[in-house]
Design a protein around this motif. Structure first.
Motif, PDB file in Angstrom:
ATOM      1  N   HIS A  82      11.527   3.139  12.201  1.00  8.35           N
ATOM      2  CA  HIS A  82      11.388   1.696  12.047  1.00  8.35           C
ATOM      3  C   HIS A  82      10.162   1.215  12.817  1.00  8.35           C
ATOM      4  CE1 HIS A  82      12.396  -2.632  12.494  1.00  8.35           C
ATOM      5  NE2 HIS A  82      12.887  -2.449  11.281  1.00  8.35           N
ATOM      6  N   THR A  83       9.644   0.043  12.400  1.00  7.56           N
ATOM      7  CA  THR A  83       8.458  -0.506  13.048  1.00  7.56           C
ATOM      8  C   THR A  83       8.650  -0.665  14.546  1.00  7.56           C
ATOM      9  OG1 THR A  83       7.972  -1.719  11.010  1.00  7.56           O
ATOM     10  CG2 THR A  83       6.825  -2.423  12.989  1.00  7.56           C
ATOM     11  N   LEU A 122       0.839  -1.199   0.000  1.00  9.64           N
ATOM     12  CA  LEU A 122       0.000   0.000   0.000  1.00  9.64           C
ATOM     13  C   LEU A 122       0.872   1.246   0.000  1.00  9.64           C
ATOM     14  CD1 LEU A 122      -2.894  -0.727   2.546  1.00  9.64           C
ATOM     15  CD2 LEU A 122      -3.127  -0.303   0.108  1.00  9.64           C
ATOM     16  N   VAL A 123       0.523   2.193  -0.847  1.00 11.03           N
ATOM     17  CA  VAL A 123       1.242   3.469  -0.840  1.00 11.03           C
ATOM     18  C   VAL A 123       0.732   4.358   0.279  1.00 11.03           C
ATOM     19  CG1 VAL A 123       1.758   3.371  -3.288  1.00 11.03           C
ATOM     20  CG2 VAL A 123      -0.382   4.416  -2.547  1.00 11.03           C
ATOM     21  N   SER A 124      -0.409   3.991   0.849  1.00 11.55           N
ATOM     22  CA  SER A 124      -0.960   4.740   1.968  1.00 11.55           C
ATOM     23  C   SER A 124      -0.544   4.068   3.268  1.00 11.55           C
ATOM     24  CB  SER A 124      -2.495   4.792   1.887  1.00 11.55           C
ATOM     25  OG  SER A 124      -2.911   5.455   0.710  1.00 11.55           O
ATOM     26  N   GLY A 125      -0.325   4.879   4.277  1.00 13.82           N
ATOM     27  CA  GLY A 125       0.038   4.348   5.580  1.00 13.82           C
ATOM     28  C   GLY A 125      -1.188   3.884   6.329  1.00 13.82           C
ATOM     29  N   VAL A 126      -1.091   2.725   6.994  1.00 13.20           N
ATOM     30  CA  VAL A 126      -2.179   2.162   7.789  1.00 13.20           C
ATOM     31  C   VAL A 126      -1.661   1.938   9.200  1.00 13.20           C
ATOM     32  CG1 VAL A 126      -3.799   0.264   8.071  1.00 13.20           C
ATOM     33  CG2 VAL A 126      -3.210   1.063   5.779  1.00 13.20           C
ATOM     34  N   ASN A 138       2.450  -0.351   8.657  1.00 10.07           N
ATOM     35  CA  ASN A 138       3.009  -0.887   7.411  1.00 10.07           C
ATOM     36  C   ASN A 138       4.204  -0.048   6.970  1.00 10.07           C
ATOM     37  OD1 ASN A 138       1.637   1.405   6.611  1.00 10.07           O
ATOM     38  ND2 ASN A 138       0.780   0.495   4.766  1.00 10.07           N
ATOM     39  N   HIS A 139       4.807  -0.472   5.839  1.00 11.09           N
ATOM     40  CA  HIS A 139       6.043   0.178   5.383  1.00 11.09           C
ATOM     41  C   HIS A 139       5.814   1.642   5.001  1.00 11.09           C
ATOM     42  CE1 HIS A 139       7.985  -3.575   5.720  1.00 11.09           C
ATOM     43  NE2 HIS A 139       7.447  -4.138   4.656  1.00 11.09           N
ATOM     44  N   ALA A 140       4.632   1.927   4.458  1.00  8.25           N
ATOM     45  CA  ALA A 140       4.362   3.308   4.057  1.00  8.25           C
ATOM     46  C   ALA A 140       4.405   4.242   5.264  1.00  8.25           C
ATOM     47  CB  ALA A 140       3.002   3.398   3.362  1.00  8.25           C
ATOM     48  N   THR A 141       3.857   3.778   6.393  1.00  8.41           N
ATOM     49  CA  THR A 141       3.901   4.588   7.612  1.00  8.41           C
ATOM     50  C   THR A 141       5.335   4.796   8.072  1.00  8.41           C
ATOM     51  OG1 THR A 141       1.765   3.642   8.246  1.00  8.41           O
ATOM     52  CG2 THR A 141       3.002   4.805   9.952  1.00  8.41           C
ATOM     53  N   GLU A 142       6.142   3.729   7.998  1.00  8.74           N
ATOM     54  CA  GLU A 142       7.560   3.867   8.346  1.00  8.74           C
ATOM     55  C   GLU A 142       8.214   4.922   7.469  1.00  8.74           C
ATOM     56  OE1 GLU A 142       9.809   0.239   8.534  1.00  8.74           O
ATOM     57  OE2 GLU A 142       8.027  -0.939   8.946  1.00  8.74           O
ATOM     58  N   ARG A 143       7.883   4.883   6.181  1.00  8.47           N
ATOM     59  CA  ARG A 143       8.496   5.830   5.237  1.00  8.47           C
ATOM     60  C   ARG A 143       8.044   7.255   5.550  1.00  8.47           C
ATOM     61  NH1 ARG A 143       6.574   3.778   1.208  1.00  8.47           N
ATOM     62  NH2 ARG A 143       5.013   5.289   0.516  1.00  8.47           N
ATOM     63  N   LEU A 180      -3.160   7.047   6.267  1.00  5.99           N
ATOM     64  CA  LEU A 180      -2.385   8.244   5.914  1.00  5.99           C
ATOM     65  C   LEU A 180      -2.120   8.245   4.417  1.00  5.99           C
ATOM     66  CD1 LEU A 180       0.280   7.972   8.777  1.00  5.99           C
ATOM     67  CD2 LEU A 180      -1.830   9.302   8.824  1.00  5.99           C
ATOM     68  N   HIS A 181      -2.578   9.264   3.746  1.00 12.25           N
ATOM     69  CA  HIS A 181      -2.328   9.429   2.310  1.00 12.25           C
ATOM     70  C   HIS A 181      -1.328  10.567   2.100  1.00 12.25           C
ATOM     71  CE1 HIS A 181      -5.726   6.820   1.369  1.00 12.25           C
ATOM     72  NE2 HIS A 181      -6.458   7.538   2.203  1.00 12.25           N
ATOM     73  N   ASP A 182      -0.315  10.294   1.308  1.00 12.30           N
ATOM     74  CA  ASP A 182       0.666  11.334   0.982  1.00 12.30           C
ATOM     75  C   ASP A 182       0.117  12.174  -0.164  1.00 12.30           C
ATOM     76  OD1 ASP A 182       2.792  12.932   0.533  1.00 12.30           O
ATOM     77  OD2 ASP A 182       4.234  11.338   0.102  1.00 12.30           O
TER      78      ASP A 182
END
Length: 593
Positions: free
Chosen positions: A286-287, A259-263, A276-281, A353-355
């Motif tokens: 880090h998680t 997902l490109v959106s953070g969850v 998820n990884h998008a939120t980390e980014r 979270l949507h960028d």
């Protein structure tokens, strides 16, 4: 399971011992009573026999013969015989001297017969003569219907006890063998019972350790067989459900990871339990620094912790935007909603979270584009309108001034035409409405042809154009016209921003898979803060010079799109007061699309 086997065997052993002991006391009591009764009957029979012999043989009148006969009788039969007269005097005894024996009328068995006139007198007591415990039986001797004395038979209780002891030993051996057989049978039975149960326990332990392939492969009948079938069916069902859960988990993890959106999932205690990884980014964390932490610590810097708190407490949805400034500026569109478990019980909040940084940047660019287009169109239109009104009013003093005004109107209309043409061309390029005509192109030839149209302008400013030194053909796959347009726009841009008496260097360098075309000038250079926006529409480093030169501000935007349509890249290096270098990297062969 070993403990169950021991419990069953021990319980059966204890039960067997209790049963054997009860049986022991019961049988021993019966045997003792039975043997005692048999001994008593035997004494009675012998006493009756002696009584009849005395009566029929007249031995009561011949005491010497009676003594001899009684003595011989003792040798043949292991019993003691005593003949007592009517007054209690001992007439004969098979073992003792009658001279030393006292009157026996007070003996219980003799008293019962001679005094109480009972048919049989019995007693078990300590013998005064022999000083040992004896069993006595006495019966009357009757002659002519008159009691003339008594015959007493006796035997030592020691012999009775010895006989009963021998019976007890035999009985003990038999009972011990029975106990041993019972224990062995119980052990085998409990083992046969616990063995299939052990298999069930081993399978359940493997299932507990997440080995869902465990099965019971033994065949049993009855309830054990039904239990094995049920356990195998349960294991198969559990394996199927676990496989479904694992597959669903893999799908969920794959979806979450891509997902490109953070969850973000937050429980009712305010702790982050899933991300998820998008939120980390987005958060640059880090998680391990997100999950298990309080949401106020993770999202407090974004200024949205109060929204999360209101969602958890008030059970309402919430939406807002958040800004992140490190490591790069981002704008996040935040959606927060409560999530529930079974029974619609609230368990926390879920946040998406949507960028929208690119969207906001695009909106800003569009707004700036509209403003820039309006500004670019307004200036020439104002000039055309103003000079046209002046000409129409007749206030022009002479023909030379009128001609000058008409030249201005013509120049501004040309500028409008170029601007509209560049806009239309840029729009077509972006929409890919102008497909490339890929052919084998000689780059050096394209450079020579493209620079011919700009050489006059460069000469007017006394700017030297330095073409590639290598005259050998350099071939790549490209659209010849579009490649020429790229070269022309870059060189024209260099001429516009290079002062008089400057230099422009055009060079071509071959790499194994690519070709690098560079245009370097000795012009005014570009500030560092402008490098990132250099290829935006209508963006100008020096707006006054650009308008003075007649530029539309779209040349570099067109160049970038044409290069990208050729699957290439463009890079800029510049230093103020020294000059700029544009490096175009193009693949030698174009991929089929």
């Amino acid at each position: 399971m070993q403990r169950l086997w021991l419990k069953i065997t021990g319980s059966y052993l204890l039960l067997s011992i209790v049963f054997i002991l009860v049986l022991w006391f019961f049988i021993s009591s019966i045997i003792q009573n039975t043997y005692t009764d048999m001994t008593e009957d035997h004494l009675i029979e012998n006493a009756q026999l002696v009584s009849e012999v005395i009566t029929l043989g007249g031995l009561d009148k011949d005491r010497q013969t009676l003594d001899e006969w009684i003595a011989r009788l003792n040798d043949e039969i292991d019993l003691r015989y005593t003949i007592v007269g009517k007054e209690g005097a001992v007439i004969a005894d098979s073992e003792s001297d009658i001279e030393t024996m006292d009157n026996h009328l007070n003996r219980p068995e003799i008293e019962a017969v001679l005094v109480k006139n009972q048919e049989i007198g019995t007693s078990t007591r300590l013998s005064d003569t022999r000083d040992m415990s004896m069993m006595y039986v006495a019966i009357p001797v009757i002659s002519n219907d008159e009691i003339i004395g008594a015959v007493r038979t006796s035997v030592s209780t020691e012999s009775i006890e010895n006989a009963i002891g021998a019976i007890w030993k035999t009985l003990s051996t038999i009972l011990f063998i029975i106990l041993l057989i019972s224990v062995i049978s119980a052990a085998l039975l409990s083992y046969n019972i616990t063995k299939p149960i052990n298999r069930v326990i081993n399978v359940t332990k493997r299932l507990q350790n997440k080995d869902y392939s465990a099965r019971i492969n033994a065949n049993y009948s009855g309830e054990i067989g039904n239990l094995n079938t049920s356990v195998n069916a349960l294991a198969a069902s559990l394996q199927s459900h676990v496989n479904e859960i694992e597959e669903s988990e893999k799908q969920l993890n794959s979806i979450m990871s891509n997902l490109v959106s953070g969850v973000v999932l937050i429980n009712d205690h305010g702790e982050v339990v899933l991300t998820n990884h998008a939120t980390e980014r987005f958060l640059s964390k880090h998680t391990s620094k997100i999950e298990g932490k309080k949401f106020s610590l993770v999202f407090g810097p974004l200024g949205i912790d109060h929204l999360i708190e209101s969602v958890i407490e008030d059970n309402v949805k919430s939406h807002d935007e958040a800004h992140i400034y490190f490591p790069e500026e981002r704008i996040l569109d935040v959606h927060i909603a409560p999530y529930y478990s079974q029974g619609w019980q609230q368990r926390g909040a879920i946040m998406v979270l949507h960028d929208i940084t690119a969207i906001r940047r695009l909106e800003k660019m569009r707004s700036e584009f509209v403003a820039n287009v309006s500004h670019e169109l307004k200036t020439p239109i104002t000039s055309v309108k103003g000079f046209a009104e002046t000409l129409l009013s007749g206030d022009v003093p002479d023909e030379k001034t009128a001609k000058q005004f008409m030249q201005i109107i013509y120049d501004e209309s040309e500028r409008l035409n170029r601007l509209i043409t560049d806009l239309l061309e840029l729009s077509k390029i972006e929409k890919q409405a102008m497909p490339l005509k890929i052919t084998d192109v000689d780059v050096n030839e394209v450079i020579k042809n493209s620079t011919l149209t700009i050489s006059n302008i460069a000469s007017d400013k006394n700017i030297s154009l330095h073409l590639p030194d290598n005259d050998q053909p350099i071939h790549i796959e490209a659209d010849s016209d579009r490649l020429g347009q790229i070269v022309l726009n870059l060189v024209a841009n260099a001429v516009n921003y290079t002062s008089d008496n400057g230099d422009i260097f055009i060079d071509v360098k071959e790499e194994p898979e690519t070709l690098i075309l560079s245009v370097r000038d000795t012009g005014m250079g570009i500030p560092k803060e402008s490098l990132g926006r250099l290829f935006e529409r209508f963006y100008r480093v020096d707006k006054a010079r650009s308008r003075h030169s007649g530029g539309t501000g779209l040349g570099l935007a067109i160049v970038k799109h044409l290069i990208e349509s050729h699957h290439g890249e463009i890079h800029v290096e510049s230093e103020e007061g020294v000059g700029s270098t544009f490096n175009v990297v193009l693949p030698k062969t174009q991929k089929e699309t």
